[in-house]
Design a protein around this motif. Structure first.
Motif, PDB file in Angstrom:
ATOM      1  N   PRO A  10       0.835  -1.208   0.000  1.00  0.00           N
ATOM      2  CA  PRO A  10       0.000   0.000   0.000  1.00  0.00           C
ATOM      3  C   PRO A  10       0.866   1.253   0.000  1.00  0.00           C
ATOM      4  O   PRO A  10       1.979   1.259   0.525  1.00  0.00           O
ATOM      5  CB  PRO A  10      -0.804  -0.136   1.303  1.00  0.00           C
ATOM      6  N   ARG A  11       0.367   2.294  -0.609  1.00  0.00           N
ATOM      7  CA  ARG A  11       1.109   3.547  -0.672  1.00  0.00           C
ATOM      8  C   ARG A  11       1.243   4.142   0.733  1.00  0.00           C
ATOM      9  O   ARG A  11       0.312   4.091   1.526  1.00  0.00           O
ATOM     10  CB  ARG A  11       0.401   4.535  -1.591  1.00  0.00           C
ATOM     11  N   PRO A  12       2.399   4.707   1.043  1.00  0.00           N
ATOM     12  CA  PRO A  12       2.550   5.299   2.364  1.00  0.00           C
ATOM     13  C   PRO A  12       1.660   6.525   2.522  1.00  0.00           C
ATOM     14  O   PRO A  12       1.346   7.212   1.543  1.00  0.00           O
ATOM     15  CB  PRO A  12       4.036   5.691   2.403  1.00  0.00           C
ATOM     16  N   ALA A  13       1.274   6.775   3.744  1.00  0.00           N
ATOM     17  CA  ALA A  13       0.469   7.954   4.029  1.00  0.00           C
ATOM     18  C   ALA A  13       1.313   9.211   3.864  1.00  0.00           C
ATOM     19  O   ALA A  13       2.542   9.162   3.854  1.00  0.00           O
ATOM     20  CB  ALA A  13      -0.079   7.874   5.456  1.00  0.00           C
ATOM     21  N   GLU A  14       0.647  10.334   3.693  1.00  0.00           N
ATOM     22  CA  GLU A  14       1.363  11.591   3.581  1.00  0.00           C
ATOM     23  C   GLU A  14       2.100  11.876   4.890  1.00  0.00           C
ATOM     24  O   GLU A  14       1.583  11.605   5.969  1.00  0.00           O
ATOM     25  CB  GLU A  14       0.381  12.730   3.286  1.00  0.00           C
ATOM     26  N   PRO A  15       3.330  12.394   4.815  1.00  0.00           N
ATOM     27  CA  PRO A  15       4.084  12.665   6.043  1.00  0.00           C
ATOM     28  C   PRO A  15       3.399  13.714   6.900  1.00  0.00           C
ATOM     29  O   PRO A  15       2.837  14.694   6.386  1.00  0.00           O
ATOM     30  CB  PRO A  15       5.434  13.170   5.518  1.00  0.00           C
ATOM     31  N   ARG A  16       3.425  13.495   8.193  1.00  0.00           N
ATOM     32  CA  ARG A  16       2.850  14.454   9.124  1.00  0.00           C
ATOM     33  C   ARG A  16       3.951  15.377   9.635  1.00  0.00           C
ATOM     34  O   ARG A  16       5.026  14.914  10.024  1.00  0.00           O
ATOM     35  CB  ARG A  16       2.184  13.746  10.301  1.00  0.00           C
ATOM     36  N   PRO A  17       3.726  16.663   9.648  1.00  0.00           N
ATOM     37  CA  PRO A  17       4.775  17.587  10.114  1.00  0.00           C
ATOM     38  C   PRO A  17       5.054  17.387  11.603  1.00  0.00           C
ATOM     39  O   PRO A  17       4.143  17.133  12.398  1.00  0.00           O
ATOM     40  CB  PRO A  17       4.178  18.969   9.833  1.00  0.00           C
ATOM     41  N   LEU A  18       6.325  17.473  11.955  1.00  0.00           N
ATOM     42  CA  LEU A  18       6.721  17.380  13.351  1.00  0.00           C
ATOM     43  C   LEU A  18       6.608  18.760  13.978  1.00  0.00           C
ATOM     44  O   LEU A  18       7.236  19.715  13.523  1.00  0.00           O
ATOM     45  CB  LEU A  18       8.161  16.871  13.467  1.00  0.00           C
ATOM     46  N   VAL A  19       5.796  18.856  15.003  1.00  0.00           N
ATOM     47  CA  VAL A  19       5.615  20.123  15.703  1.00  0.00           C
ATOM     48  C   VAL A  19       6.374  20.053  17.018  1.00  0.00           C
ATOM     49  O   VAL A  19       6.046  19.248  17.889  1.00  0.00           O
ATOM     50  CB  VAL A  19       4.120  20.419  15.961  1.00  0.00           C
ATOM     51  N   ILE A  20       7.409  20.877  17.135  1.00  0.00           N
ATOM     52  CA  ILE A  20       8.225  20.870  18.336  1.00  0.00           C
ATOM     53  C   ILE A  20       8.632  22.312  18.637  1.00  0.00           C
ATOM     54  O   ILE A  20       9.041  23.055  17.746  1.00  0.00           O
ATOM     55  CB  ILE A  20       9.465  19.970  18.159  1.00  0.00           C
ATOM     56  N   ALA A  21       8.458  22.701  19.881  1.00  0.00           N
ATOM     57  CA  ALA A  21       8.776  24.070  20.270  1.00  0.00           C
ATOM     58  C   ALA A  21      10.265  24.213  20.551  1.00  0.00           C
ATOM     59  O   ALA A  21      10.933  23.260  20.961  1.00  0.00           O
ATOM     60  CB  ALA A  21       7.972  24.466  21.509  1.00  0.00           C
ATOM     61  N   ALA A  22      10.778  25.412  20.339  1.00  0.00           N
ATOM     62  CA  ALA A  22      12.178  25.676  20.672  1.00  0.00           C
ATOM     63  C   ALA A  22      12.338  25.651  22.188  1.00  0.00           C
ATOM     64  O   ALA A  22      11.497  26.166  22.922  1.00  0.00           O
ATOM     65  CB  ALA A  22      12.596  27.035  20.120  1.00  0.00           C
ATOM     66  N   PRO A  23      13.401  25.047  22.699  1.00  0.00           N
ATOM     67  CA  PRO A  23      13.646  25.078  24.140  1.00  0.00           C
ATOM     68  C   PRO A  23      13.814  26.510  24.635  1.00  0.00           C
ATOM     69  O   PRO A  23      14.223  27.401  23.891  1.00  0.00           O
ATOM     70  CB  PRO A  23      14.950  24.290  24.292  1.00  0.00           C
ATOM     71  N   THR A  24      13.481  26.731  25.882  1.00  0.00           N
ATOM     72  CA  THR A  24      13.643  28.039  26.503  1.00  0.00           C
ATOM     73  C   THR A  24      14.788  27.992  27.504  1.00  0.00           C
ATOM     74  O   THR A  24      15.134  26.924  28.015  1.00  0.00           O
ATOM     75  CB  THR A  24      12.354  28.479  27.204  1.00  0.00           C
ATOM     76  N   GLU A  25      15.361  29.144  27.796  1.00  0.00           N
ATOM     77  CA  GLU A  25      16.547  29.180  28.646  1.00  0.00           C
ATOM     78  C   GLU A  25      16.532  30.383  29.583  1.00  0.00           C
ATOM     79  O   GLU A  25      16.150  31.489  29.182  1.00  0.00           O
ATOM     80  CB  GLU A  25      17.814  29.224  27.782  1.00  0.00           C
ATOM     81  N   LYS A  26      16.943  30.170  30.816  1.00  0.00           N
ATOM     82  CA  LYS A  26      17.147  31.223  31.812  1.00  0.00           C
ATOM     83  C   LYS A  26      18.462  30.925  32.533  1.00  0.00           C
ATOM     84  O   LYS A  26      18.965  29.796  32.487  1.00  0.00           O
ATOM     85  CB  LYS A  26      16.007  31.257  32.827  1.00  0.00           C
ATOM     86  N   THR A  27      19.015  31.920  33.207  1.00  0.00           N
ATOM     87  CA  THR A  27      20.277  31.758  33.924  1.00  0.00           C
ATOM     88  C   THR A  27      20.108  32.182  35.374  1.00  0.00           C
ATOM     89  O   THR A  27      19.574  33.268  35.656  1.00  0.00           O
ATOM     90  CB  THR A  27      21.396  32.588  33.277  1.00  0.00           C
ATOM     91  N   LEU A  28      20.570  31.341  36.298  1.00  0.00           N
ATOM     92  CA  LEU A  28      20.531  31.668  37.722  1.00  0.00           C
ATOM     93  C   LEU A  28      21.630  32.679  38.056  1.00  0.00           C
ATOM     94  O   LEU A  28      22.591  32.839  37.302  1.00  0.00           O
ATOM     95  CB  LEU A  28      20.718  30.408  38.559  1.00  0.00           C
ATOM     96  N   PRO A  29      21.513  33.376  39.193  1.00  0.00           N
ATOM     97  CA  PRO A  29      22.540  34.355  39.565  1.00  0.00           C
ATOM     98  C   PRO A  29      23.955  33.788  39.648  1.00  0.00           C
ATOM     99  O   PRO A  29      24.933  34.513  39.422  1.00  0.00           O
ATOM    100  CB  PRO A  29      22.061  34.848  40.943  1.00  0.00           C
ATOM    101  N   ASN A  30      24.086  32.498  39.940  1.00  0.00           N
ATOM    102  CA  ASN A  30      25.430  31.918  40.037  1.00  0.00           C
ATOM    103  C   ASN A  30      26.002  31.506  38.688  1.00  0.00           C
ATOM    104  O   ASN A  30      27.110  30.979  38.612  1.00  0.00           O
ATOM    105  CB  ASN A  30      25.434  30.728  40.996  1.00  0.00           C
ATOM    106  N   GLY A  31      25.263  31.740  37.611  1.00  0.00           N
ATOM    107  CA  GLY A  31      25.750  31.430  36.270  1.00  0.00           C
ATOM    108  C   GLY A  31      25.227  30.139  35.676  1.00  0.00           C
ATOM    109  O   GLY A  31      25.479  29.856  34.499  1.00  0.00           O
TER     110      GLY A  31
END
Length: 477
Positions: free
Chosen positions: A28-49
């Motif tokens: 059977p023919r393969p199904a249409e590819p489904r887009p991968l939905v992934i958010a960009a990671p977020t980043e913060k820094t503590l006072p100690n670096g």
């Protein structure tokens, strides 16, 4: 109730119609590819670096936590190869509060295991647990990373275990050829020695070396806490402050990493003579690119065409067409400061020269002609599929984030990864191959019974240098 019977002739007509509608040999023919939905990671820094990076993956109450130190085996001092690896391996073998057994039991009570280790430009500790147990898990990670005791008995135990493993692995042609090829490319630079050390370097490592390295590199301004899974940044910052906020930042500046490369070995083939070896290992390596290079996606696709997977060119030519090896593979090892492309094949001793010639032919072919469209599409689809499957788990997602953190790649690249791979064209692959696969950059090592293939190598017009197995010292330039 009486059911009507279908005559044999009618039944045959029905089956014939079904066969015409859907031939048995057509899937059977393969199904249409489904887009991968992934958010960009977020980043913060503590006072100690300490940097805190969150990659959310909802749907299951799981979190993978990794405390990553941005220093690893490249910091090993001269004649002290394996120091970073030994130091990281000892983290889980006793702290001020728990013995090695108690640490294992504490992690098991959380439904996970604490793992530690080191590699190029990284050291660290990690664990995967359910979300409600994350705070307790981070307390354990903090204790392991910041409060190790480096007990002399544990040092000697891990040293002995590592030396025993080396005794076995160094008897294998594949191990020696691969390590020597790495040395041939990176020379005496920081990337040139084995991560685990050598039989000569490990006995030289003293507890004072371990304590000094830990104090110098395990510091908050050299660390990233990566949390992947069922957690948001607000929760991550709260837990990071609770368990790592008291980690003091040293007043001294972090030392700069040493140069990654030194003088490469001369051109030609280095043969490691191993009398009695049942097979020969052929390793070929060449300098490549750093992880943050603009043409890194093209490099991944080029490696995919060359030697990644069953349908790759090396595997087709060496295994499938000629039966010279069970596996022929290549790998693009793109590190933070530099990189290498490595090819490794095990074969019969008499066919070692033939295999090296086939490898050279495939490298030349990729540099001289564009990859056909169907082949390029198939290899890109494989890479995209591997990436998509990997980020479906918290551990895999965490690994992708860590790779970007360690390699100096912006975290915003993660959701763009598929688009970047998809955009690679045949011209990009050929340009990468022409730059990286240039013959003068190649360094070859063959480990095996030299008398069975040395003449074949010379017949190829190659300069051959033969050394005895016992003469190989992977810390010498």
């Amino acid at each position: 109730m009486i059911r009507p019977r279908v005559g044999l002739a009618a039944l045959m007509l029905l089956l014939a119609g079904a066969a015409r509608a859907q031939p048995y040999d057509s899937p059977p023919r393969p199904a249409e590819p489904r887009p991968l939905v992934i958010a960009a990671p977020t980043e913060k820094t503590l006072p100690n670096g300490l940097r805190v990076v969150v990659a959310e993956r909802r749907g299951a109450p799981l979190v993978t936590a990794r405390l990553v130190l941005l220093s690893g085996s490249e910091t090993d001092p001269p004649q002290r190869a394996g120091l970073a690896s030994l130091t990281a391996g000892l983290l889980t073998r006793g702290t001020r509060a728990h013995s090695a057994t108690a640490l294992a039991n504490a992690a098991e009570a959380l439904g996970g295991s604490v793992e530690s280790g080191a590699g190029w430009n990284r050291s660290g500790v990690g664990i995967t647990v359910t979300t409600p147990l994350l705070s307790r898990a981070l307390a354990l990670v903090s204790e392991v990373a910041l409060q190790p005791t480096f007990a002399p008995a544990e040092i000697e135990r891990l040293r002995a275990q590592t030396l025993d493993e080396m005794k076995v692995s160094y008897a294998e042609p594949g191990t020696l050829a691969g390590l020597a090829a790495q040395r041939a490319v990176f020379g005496s630079g920081a990337y040139g020695h084995p991560v685990a050390g050598t039989p000569g370097s490990l006995p030289r490592l003293a507890r004072a070396d371990i304590v000094k390295l830990h104090a110098a590199t395990y510091r908050p301004d050299n660390a990233v806490l990566v949390l992947a899974g069922d957690i948001d940044m607000a929760g991550a910052l709260k837990l990071a402050t609770q368990h790592f906020g008291g980690w003091k930042r040293p007043a001294t500046a972090l030392a700069k990493p040493p140069p990654p490369t030194g003088a490469a070995w001369p051109e030609g083939v280095v043969v490691i003579d191993m009398p009695g070896a049942g097979q020969a290992a052929v390793a070929l390596a060449m300098p490549a690119i750093a992880r943050d290079a603009p043409d890194e996606p093209a490099g991944r696709v080029a490696n995919g065409v060359l030697g990644s997977g069953y349908s790759s060119r090396l595997n087709q030519e060496i295994r499938i067409k000629r039966g010279l090896s069970y596996d022929a593979a290549s790998a693009l090892d793109a590190r933070r400061q530099a990189g290498a492309l490595r090819i490794e094949v095990q074969t019969k001793n008499p066919s070692a020269a033939e295999v090296l010639g086939l490898i050279s032919t495939e490298l030349d072919s990729l540099a001289q002609a564009p990859v056909p469209a169907d082949e390029l599409a198939a290899r890109k689809a494989t890479l995209i599929g591997d990436f998509s499957r990997n980020v479906e788990t918290t551990a895999g997602l965490s690994g992708e984030v860590v790779a970007r953190v360690v390699g100096g790649v912006p975290l915003a690249e993660l959701p763009k990864r598929i688009d970047r791979l998809s955009a690679v064209g045949a011209g990009d692959v050929q340009a990468f191959a022409a730059k990286v696969f240039e013959p003068s950059r190649r360094r070859a090592v063959i480990a095996g019974v030299a008398s069975e293939f040395e003449a074949g190598l010379k017949a190829l017009g190659l300069t051959v240098r033969v050394m005895k197995q016992e003469a190989l010292e992977l810390e010498r330039p």
